[in-house]
Design a protein around this motif. Structure first.
Motif, PDB file in Angstrom:
ATOM      1  N   GLY A   1       0.794  -1.221   0.000  1.00 23.85           N
ATOM      2  CA  GLY A   1       0.000   0.000   0.000  1.00 23.85           C
ATOM      3  C   GLY A   1       0.825   1.269   0.000  1.00 23.85           C
ATOM      4  N   ALA A   2       2.157   1.153   0.132  1.00 26.11           N
ATOM      5  CA  ALA A   2       3.014   2.339   0.201  1.00 26.11           C
ATOM      6  C   ALA A   2       3.556   2.757  -1.154  1.00 26.11           C
ATOM      7  CB  ALA A   2       4.175   2.081   1.158  1.00 26.11           C
ATOM      8  N   VAL A   3       3.257   1.965  -2.207  1.00 28.29           N
ATOM      9  CA  VAL A   3       3.799   2.280  -3.536  1.00 28.29           C
ATOM     10  C   VAL A   3       2.673   2.284  -4.561  1.00 28.29           C
ATOM     11  CG1 VAL A   3       6.058   1.310  -3.005  1.00 28.29           C
ATOM     12  CG2 VAL A   3       4.313  -0.143  -4.042  1.00 28.29           C
ATOM     13  N   THR A   4       2.926   2.998  -5.643  1.00 29.62           N
ATOM     14  CA  THR A   4       2.017   3.018  -6.790  1.00 29.62           C
ATOM     15  C   THR A   4       2.781   2.495  -8.001  1.00 29.62           C
ATOM     16  OG1 THR A   4       0.829   4.935  -5.907  1.00 29.62           O
ATOM     17  CG2 THR A   4       0.558   4.441  -8.264  1.00 29.62           C
ATOM     18  N   VAL A   5       2.224   1.490  -8.655  1.00 31.74           N
ATOM     19  CA  VAL A   5       2.883   0.862  -9.801  1.00 31.74           C
ATOM     20  C   VAL A   5       2.083   1.201 -11.054  1.00 31.74           C
ATOM     21  CG1 VAL A   5       3.627  -1.296 -10.856  1.00 31.74           C
ATOM     22  CG2 VAL A   5       3.791  -0.982  -8.361  1.00 31.74           C
ATOM     23  N   THR A   6       2.794   1.730 -12.067  1.00 29.54           N
ATOM     24  CA  THR A   6       2.166   2.056 -13.347  1.00 29.54           C
ATOM     25  C   THR A   6       3.080   1.595 -14.470  1.00 29.54           C
ATOM     26  OG1 THR A   6       1.160   4.040 -12.349  1.00 29.54           O
ATOM     27  CG2 THR A   6       1.173   3.879 -14.767  1.00 29.54           C
ATOM     28  N   GLY A   7       2.536   0.798 -15.370  1.00 31.70           N
ATOM     29  CA  GLY A   7       3.328   0.342 -16.507  1.00 31.70           C
ATOM     30  C   GLY A   7       4.497  -0.534 -16.119  1.00 31.70           C
ATOM     31  N   GLY A   8       4.352  -1.296 -15.058  1.00 25.83           N
ATOM     32  CA  GLY A   8       5.417  -2.206 -14.652  1.00 25.83           C
ATOM     33  C   GLY A   8       6.549  -1.551 -13.890  1.00 25.83           C
ATOM     34  N   ARG A   9       6.374  -0.298 -13.449  1.00 22.01           N
ATOM     35  CA  ARG A   9       7.403   0.396 -12.686  1.00 22.01           C
ATOM     36  C   ARG A   9       6.764   1.149 -11.527  1.00 22.01           C
ATOM     37  NH1 ARG A   9       9.639   4.561 -15.053  1.00 22.01           N
ATOM     38  NH2 ARG A   9      11.598   4.452 -13.877  1.00 22.01           N
ATOM     39  N   ILE A  10       7.532   1.369 -10.477  1.00 19.96           N
ATOM     40  CA  ILE A  10       7.055   2.148  -9.339  1.00 19.96           C
ATOM     41  C   ILE A  10       7.074   3.622  -9.746  1.00 19.96           C
ATOM     42  CG2 ILE A  10       7.535   2.838  -6.960  1.00 19.96           C
ATOM     43  CD1 ILE A  10       8.840   0.113  -6.540  1.00 19.96           C
TER      44      ILE A  10
ATOM     45  N   ALA B   1       5.331   6.042  -7.679  1.00 19.24           N
ATOM     46  CA  ALA B   1       5.178   6.856  -6.467  1.00 19.24           C
ATOM     47  C   ALA B   1       5.403   5.956  -5.266  1.00 19.24           C
ATOM     48  CB  ALA B   1       3.796   7.496  -6.406  1.00 19.24           C
ATOM     49  N   ALA B   2       5.954   6.521  -4.203  1.00 19.81           N
ATOM     50  CA  ALA B   2       6.202   5.766  -2.975  1.00 19.81           C
ATOM     51  C   ALA B   2       6.202   6.728  -1.800  1.00 19.81           C
ATOM     52  CB  ALA B   2       7.528   5.018  -3.058  1.00 19.81           C
ATOM     53  N   ASP B   3       5.573   6.306  -0.704  1.00 23.23           N
ATOM     54  CA  ASP B   3       5.498   7.146   0.485  1.00 23.23           C
ATOM     55  C   ASP B   3       6.895   7.429   1.027  1.00 23.23           C
ATOM     56  OD1 ASP B   3       2.790   6.972   0.177  1.00 23.23           O
ATOM     57  OD2 ASP B   3       2.487   5.503   1.784  1.00 23.23           O
ATOM     58  N   GLY B   4       7.202   8.730   1.242  1.00 28.38           N
ATOM     59  CA  GLY B   4       8.486   9.112   1.824  1.00 28.38           C
ATOM     60  C   GLY B   4       9.614   9.275   0.839  1.00 28.38           C
ATOM     61  N   TYR B   5       9.326   9.072  -0.459  1.00 25.83           N
ATOM     62  CA  TYR B   5      10.381   9.180  -1.472  1.00 25.83           C
ATOM     63  C   TYR B   5       9.981  10.174  -2.553  1.00 25.83           C
ATOM     64  CZ  TYR B   5      12.207   4.871   0.592  1.00 25.83           C
ATOM     65  OH  TYR B   5      12.714   3.929   1.454  1.00 25.83           O
ATOM     66  N   GLN B   6      10.989  10.873  -3.074  1.00 29.53           N
ATOM     67  CA  GLN B   6      10.792  11.785  -4.195  1.00 29.53           C
ATOM     68  C   GLN B   6      11.363  11.120  -5.444  1.00 29.53           C
ATOM     69  OE1 GLN B   6      12.877  15.513  -3.870  1.00 29.53           O
ATOM     70  NE2 GLN B   6      12.588  16.006  -6.024  1.00 29.53           N
ATOM     71  N   LEU B   7      10.490  10.653  -6.319  1.00 30.04           N
ATOM     72  CA  LEU B   7      10.953   9.955  -7.510  1.00 30.04           C
ATOM     73  C   LEU B   7      11.458  10.941  -8.555  1.00 30.04           C
ATOM     74  CD1 LEU B   7       9.203   7.665  -6.136  1.00 30.04           C
ATOM     75  CD2 LEU B   7       8.896   6.785  -8.459  1.00 30.04           C
ATOM     76  N   LEU B   8      12.532  10.578  -9.235  1.00 30.80           N
ATOM     77  CA  LEU B   8      13.095  11.385 -10.301  1.00 30.80           C
ATOM     78  C   LEU B   8      12.531  10.926 -11.637  1.00 30.80           C
ATOM     79  CD1 LEU B   8      16.878  11.471  -9.272  1.00 30.80           C
ATOM     80  CD2 LEU B   8      15.033  12.975  -8.528  1.00 30.80           C
ATOM     81  N   ASP B   9      12.161  11.910 -12.474  1.00 32.03           N
ATOM     82  CA  ASP B   9      11.739  11.511 -13.808  1.00 32.03           C
ATOM     83  C   ASP B   9      12.970  11.179 -14.642  1.00 32.03           C
ATOM     84  OD1 ASP B   9      12.865  13.913 -14.789  1.00 32.03           O
ATOM     85  OD2 ASP B   9      10.993  14.992 -14.481  1.00 32.03           O
ATOM     86  N   LEU B  10      12.763  10.737 -15.867  1.00 30.03           N
ATOM     87  CA  LEU B  10      13.865  10.256 -16.685  1.00 30.03           C
ATOM     88  C   LEU B  10      14.882  11.370 -16.950  1.00 30.03           C
ATOM     89  CD1 LEU B  10      14.801   7.674 -17.998  1.00 30.03           C
ATOM     90  CD2 LEU B  10      13.674   8.368 -20.123  1.00 30.03           C
ATOM     91  N   GLY B  11      14.403  12.582 -17.146  1.00 28.78           N
ATOM     92  CA  GLY B  11      15.321  13.695 -17.381  1.00 28.78           C
ATOM     93  C   GLY B  11      16.190  13.985 -16.171  1.00 28.78           C
ATOM     94  N   GLN B  12      15.580  13.991 -14.981  1.00 25.19           N
ATOM     95  CA  GLN B  12      16.343  14.236 -13.762  1.00 25.19           C
ATOM     96  C   GLN B  12      17.341  13.115 -13.497  1.00 25.19           C
ATOM     97  OE1 GLN B  12      12.877  14.572 -11.234  1.00 25.19           O
ATOM     98  NE2 GLN B  12      13.057  16.819 -11.116  1.00 25.19           N
ATOM     99  N   ALA B  13      16.911  11.876 -13.745  1.00 22.56           N
ATOM    100  CA  ALA B  13      17.815  10.738 -13.543  1.00 22.56           C
ATOM    101  C   ALA B  13      18.977  10.785 -14.530  1.00 22.56           C
ATOM    102  CB  ALA B  13      17.047   9.428 -13.684  1.00 22.56           C
ATOM    103  N   THR B  14      18.726  11.249 -15.740  1.00 20.68           N
ATOM    104  CA  THR B  14      19.788  11.346 -16.741  1.00 20.68           C
ATOM    105  C   THR B  14      20.864  12.320 -16.297  1.00 20.68           C
ATOM    106  OG1 THR B  14      18.210  10.822 -18.513  1.00 20.68           O
ATOM    107  CG2 THR B  14      20.280  11.875 -19.155  1.00 20.68           C
ATOM    108  N   GLN B  15      20.462  13.400 -15.646  1.00 19.20           N
ATOM    109  CA  GLN B  15      21.433  14.374 -15.165  1.00 19.20           C
ATOM    110  C   GLN B  15      22.348  13.776 -14.097  1.00 19.20           C
ATOM    111  OE1 GLN B  15      19.154  17.734 -13.850  1.00 19.20           O
ATOM    112  NE2 GLN B  15      18.620  18.398 -15.912  1.00 19.20           N
ATOM    113  N   ARG B  16      21.885  12.733 -13.424  1.00 17.55           N
ATOM    114  CA  ARG B  16      22.691  12.065 -12.392  1.00 17.55           C
ATOM    115  C   ARG B  16      23.105  10.673 -12.847  1.00 17.55           C
ATOM    116  NH1 ARG B  16      20.017  14.096  -6.783  1.00 17.55           N
ATOM    117  NH2 ARG B  16      21.869  13.030  -6.014  1.00 17.55           N
ATOM    118  N   ASN B  17      23.282  10.530 -14.157  1.00 19.56           N
ATOM    119  CA  ASN B  17      23.538   9.214 -14.741  1.00 19.56           C
ATOM    120  C   ASN B  17      24.758   8.533 -14.121  1.00 19.56           C
ATOM    121  OD1 ASN B  17      23.069   7.189 -17.001  1.00 19.56           O
ATOM    122  ND2 ASN B  17      25.183   7.814 -17.442  1.00 19.56           N
ATOM    123  N   ASP B  18      25.870   9.266 -13.992  1.00 19.94           N
ATOM    124  CA  ASP B  18      27.088   8.667 -13.442  1.00 19.94           C
ATOM    125  C   ASP B  18      26.884   8.200 -12.007  1.00 19.94           C
ATOM    126  OD1 ASP B  18      28.329   9.183 -15.825  1.00 19.94           O
ATOM    127  OD2 ASP B  18      29.299  11.042 -15.158  1.00 19.94           O
TER     128      ASP B  18
END
Length: 511
Positions: A155-164, A166-183
């Motif tokens: 109940g603490a996560v939301t799954v859409t399209g086979g991926r998490i 949203a999750a309680d207590g976490y700030q998820l990064l979108d693909l663009g934000q994750a790309t900036q922190r790729n290394d």
């Protein structure tokens, strides 16, 4: 005398409440880091504050405690921490404990093997930094960090399209934000009992097996493929290879240990460091003394020129002379660097010269002294102006009646009295310029450098040499940098003590 006024009581409650809140806020991180000694200090200090300020008696400590606490927090503790660090190998590759090093070695050697578990990856952040949110093939959700893998409630996560998503207590990064922190994402690992979980791109992760593992029996790290072994060396805080292809090799990941006087001895015994250190010390002393003398001479000359009631517009002149002091020094240093440029700098263009100011040692040194003259004389002008106004005019008039010339009055009366008041400021100015990192780093960056040696330049001060040596291409060496800082502190302290003693003797003569 006690303050029973309601306003005083409210202020006291507010201040003590703030102190308690800060103490509680600091206690949790200390407890989490198992820093029980510092936690005990925090409890004792907080208790003393409450005991002192809740006492109805007029305790002198009520006025001393704030200053003492600030002195300890911003002076004593940083100095003691620097000295303690100087006795360790703390730096890149030696930041944590031995267990941290073992975990890092095993995690960095993780390789994907056939049949290893795979996950749908979502990159997230929380108060502790980067996290992996993983969705397994069986639908279970996990959060991974540097401590390991933790299952999340359905109940603490939301799954859409086979991926998490949203999750309680976490700030998820979108693909663009994750790309900036790729290394950072690709280097991040979540330790598991026999390996680690690593990212395969930004949307997939896998459980890999460590090709290197730690064996407590031999206190060594073994490579599964080649059989090479690296044994723990507790003196240097690293794993050292023994025989075969690993003979003499040091693994990059080590741990923090006490190395005694090794860092201090290295400064004076390593010829690659000791020679440049002494050369830099000579120039450092010349730079600090020269900066003080030229700025004091020009500042005093301007103050004397304006120290007459017959001069009209004195306040306007004073404002104009103080302008360099009112400008941000770091910005002005960058401007002066461009002014001294050989090809398009204003100085060469106006004078018709073609001098490579930063290309030869003496012109570069002359340039940085000139920049310091422009930046530093307004301060000397201000303090000299104040000191001149404090000298009774009757003394100069008496010397004039006795037949002393203007030069004699200045040399025998004005200058000695000025030095009595200004010597402590001149000593503090010397200490400041001795460690004037910005003046060198933002203008010449230590240049020019001799052929084949980019570690020490002709204009490098000890502080810039320490910075380049400790944080250069080989990675940060905080322990070594701290040892050099202790040397610099000792040099400045000795010179300052000598200067203050001479100042005290001079004051006894002229008072």
């Amino acid at each position: 005398m006690t303050d029973t006024h309601p306003r005083g009581i409210v202020v006291k409650i507010a201040v003590l409440g703030l102190a308690l809140a800060l103490a509680v806020y600091a206690a949790f991180p200390l407890a989490g880091a198992h820093a029980w000694g510092w936690l005990a200090v925090l409890v004792v200090v907080t208790g003393l504050i409450f005991a002192i300020y809740l006492s109805p008696r007029p305790v002198p400590a009520k006025y001393l405690v704030p200053g003492v606490l600030f002195l300890l927090a911003f002076q004593v503790i940083p100095v003691l921490y620097t000295v303690a660090t100087a006795f360790t190998n703390y730096g890149d590759g030696h930041r944590g404990t031995k267990q941290d090093a073992i975990t890092a070695i095993q995690s960095s050697s993780v390789r994907q093997v056939p049949g290893s578990a795979e996950y749908a990856l979502s990159v997230a952040l929380d108060d502790g930094g980067l996290k992996f949110l993983l969705l397994a093939s069986d639908g279970k959700a996990y959060a991974g960090d540097a401590q390991g893998l933790h299952e999340l409630a359905a109940g603490a996560v939301t799954v859409t399209g086979g991926r998490i998503t949203a999750a309680d207590g976490y700030q998820l990064l979108d693909l663009g934000q994750a790309t900036q922190r790729n290394d950072e994402v690709l280097a991040f690992t979540v330790p598991t009992p026999d390996g680690a979980i690593r990212a395969s791109g930004l949307t997939r992760a896998y459980t890999g097996q460590a090709t290197r593992f730690y064996d407590a029996g031999c206190d060594c790290v073994t490579d599964r493929g080649s059989g090479a072994q690296w044994f723990a060396d507790e003196r240097t805080g690293e794993f050292v290879g023994s025989g075969g292809s690993a003979g003499g090799e040091h693994l990059a990941q080590g741990w923090k240990v006490n190395v005694g006087l090794h860092n201090f001895a290295r400064v004076v015994t390593d010829p690659r460091i000791a020679g440049p250190f002494l050369k830099s010390l000579v120039w450092n002393l010349a730079f600090a003394v020269g900066s003080v003398l030229v700025t004091f001479a020009l500042g005093l000359a301007c103050a004397l020129a304006l120290h007459t009631d017959r001069l009209r517009g004195r306040n306007i002149y004073r404002v104009l002379l103080v302008l360099p002091y009112a400008m941000p020094s770091f910005a002005m240093l960058l401007v002066w660097r461009d002014l001294f440029n050989q090809d398009f700098g204003l100085i060469n263009r106006v004078t018709g010269l073609h001098v490579d100011w930063f290309g030869t040692p003496w012109t570069a040194r002359l340039a940085v002294i000139g920049v310091q003259l422009w930046l530093g004389y307004p301060y000397m002008f201000l303090v000299a102006t104040g000191a001149l106004q404090a000298i009774p005019r009757e003394m100069a008039e008496a010397a004039s009646i006795d037949g002393a010339s203007a030069a004699q009055r200045f040399r025998r009366v004005t200058l000695p009295l000025l030095l009595v008041a200004l010597t402590p400021l001149l000593i503090s100015s010397f200490a400041f310029n001795f460690n004037n990192f910005n003046a060198i780093y933002l203008t010449t960056d230590g240049a020019p450098f001799p052929p084949g040696n980019s570690s020490i330049g002709a204009t490098d001060l000890l502080i810039t040499y320490t910075y380049r040596l400790a944080f250069g291409g080989s990675g940060a060496q905080f322990g070594f940098a701290a040892a050099m800082s202790v040397y610099i502190f000792a040099i400045v302290a000795v010179i300052s003590v000598i200067g203050f003693r001479r100042s005290r003797k001079q004051e006894e003569v002229y008072t």
